[in-house]
Scaffold this active site. Structure first.
Site, short mmCIF file in Angstrom:
data_model
loop_
_atom_site.label_atom_id
_atom_site.label_comp_id
_atom_site.label_asym_id
_atom_site.label_seq_id
_atom_site.Cartn_x
_atom_site.Cartn_y
_atom_site.Cartn_z
N ASN A 1 3.07 3.22 4.58
CA ASN A 1 3.22 4.12 5.73
C ASN A 1 4.44 2.68 6.39
OD1 ASN A 1 3.02 6.86 5.26
ND2 ASN A 1 1.12 6.31 6.17
N GLU B 1 0.62 -1.51 0.21
CA GLU B 1 0.16 0.45 0.14
C GLU B 1 0.77 1.41 0.29
OE1 GLU B 1 -2.54 2.16 -0.24
OE2 GLU B 1 -3.84 1.15 -0.16
N HIS B 2 -0.62 2.37 -0.20
CA HIS B 2 0.76 3.84 -0.59
C HIS B 2 2.20 4.07 0.82
CE1 HIS B 2 -1.27 5.05 3.30
NE2 HIS B 2 -1.95 5.12 3.68
N ASP B 3 3.23 4.46 -0.11
CA ASP B 3 4.12 5.29 1.17
C ASP B 3 5.42 4.45 1.95
OD1 ASP B 3 3.31 7.91 0.13
OD2 ASP B 3 1.39 7.46 1.74
#
Ligand code: UDP
Length: 210
Positions: free
Chosen positions: A156, A136-138
């Protein structure tokens, strides 16, 4: 003269990687073979199994290798072997992989069918994301990291070099996984994992060495 491509590792991982490479590079004058240091047969699924020396000796216009062994440390050793032999390291990506915005993946990545990498992600060398895994993102993922099938890595998350994440594990948003850590199959990782630790269960706990 032909282009020669080697899938290093002729066991389970390699036999899942070869069809991806064949779809990308198997046309025209190219030849695709397995490379294995302890070959158990002459061929697998229609592709010859050669030693690395044999692979390097074969006349070819261009030569490149995909590392198809799940063990992160073995991939690092073989990456160095390829660099010393001055043979190109390449990755392979299944046709249905989804990559969203601003995703940087280092050389040698193997992205299996149904993998999704969403947005603003950094991944190091020789990443393996097996079937149905997502990032997922980041997220920030180091070098020689392996995701077995079905890993759910939420946003994250930071993962150190040489970490191995077992099949079906879930990593909670924002968690850090240390260098060389191992996450057991199906673990639910809700807090940071120290470097070198093995965690199992739900919620994941450190497995003490006996
Ligand atoms: N292997 C190799 N060189 C090494 C280590 C392993 O060629 O330095 C080969 C090994 O002979 C075997 C494969 O890589 O054929 C690894 O297979 P395994 O079933 O252990 O793992 P997987 O295919 O799941 O990565």
């Amino acid at each position: 003269m032909k282009s020669l491509y080697g899938v290093y590792g002729a066991s389970g991982c390699g036999r899942g990687v070869m069809p991806l490479l064949r779809a990308e590079r198997g046309k025209g004058e190219s030849r695709l073979v397995f490379i294995d240091d302890a070959p158990q047969a002459d061929a697998a699924n229609g592709h010859a199994i050669w030693t690395f020396a044999r692979f390097m000796d074969e006349p070819a216009a261009t030569r490149a290798v995909v590392l198809a062994i799940a063990n992160p440390r073995v991939r690092e050793t073989l990456d160095q072997r390829c660099a010393e032999a001055e043979v190109a390291l390449i990755g392979t990506t299944a046709a249905n992989v989804v990559m969203m915005d601003d995703v940087e993946v280092g050389p040698g990545a193997v992205l299996s069918p149904f993998v999704t990498l969403t947005s603003n992600i950094r991944i190091g060398r020789c990443f393996h994301a097996n079937l149905y895994s997502y990032v997922e993102h980041d997220c920030l993922i180091g070098d020689y990291v392996t995701f077995a099938p079905g890993v759910r890595c939420n946003g994250n998350v930071t993962i150190g070099d040489h970490a191995y994440v077992g099949s079906g594990a879930i990593i909670r948003q924002g968690v850090s996984v240390g260098v060389g850590a191992t996450i057991g199959m199906g673990a639910v990782v809700t807090k940071d994992v120290p470097a070198g630790a093995t965690v199992i269960g739900n919620p994941a706990r450190i497995m003490e060495k006996k």
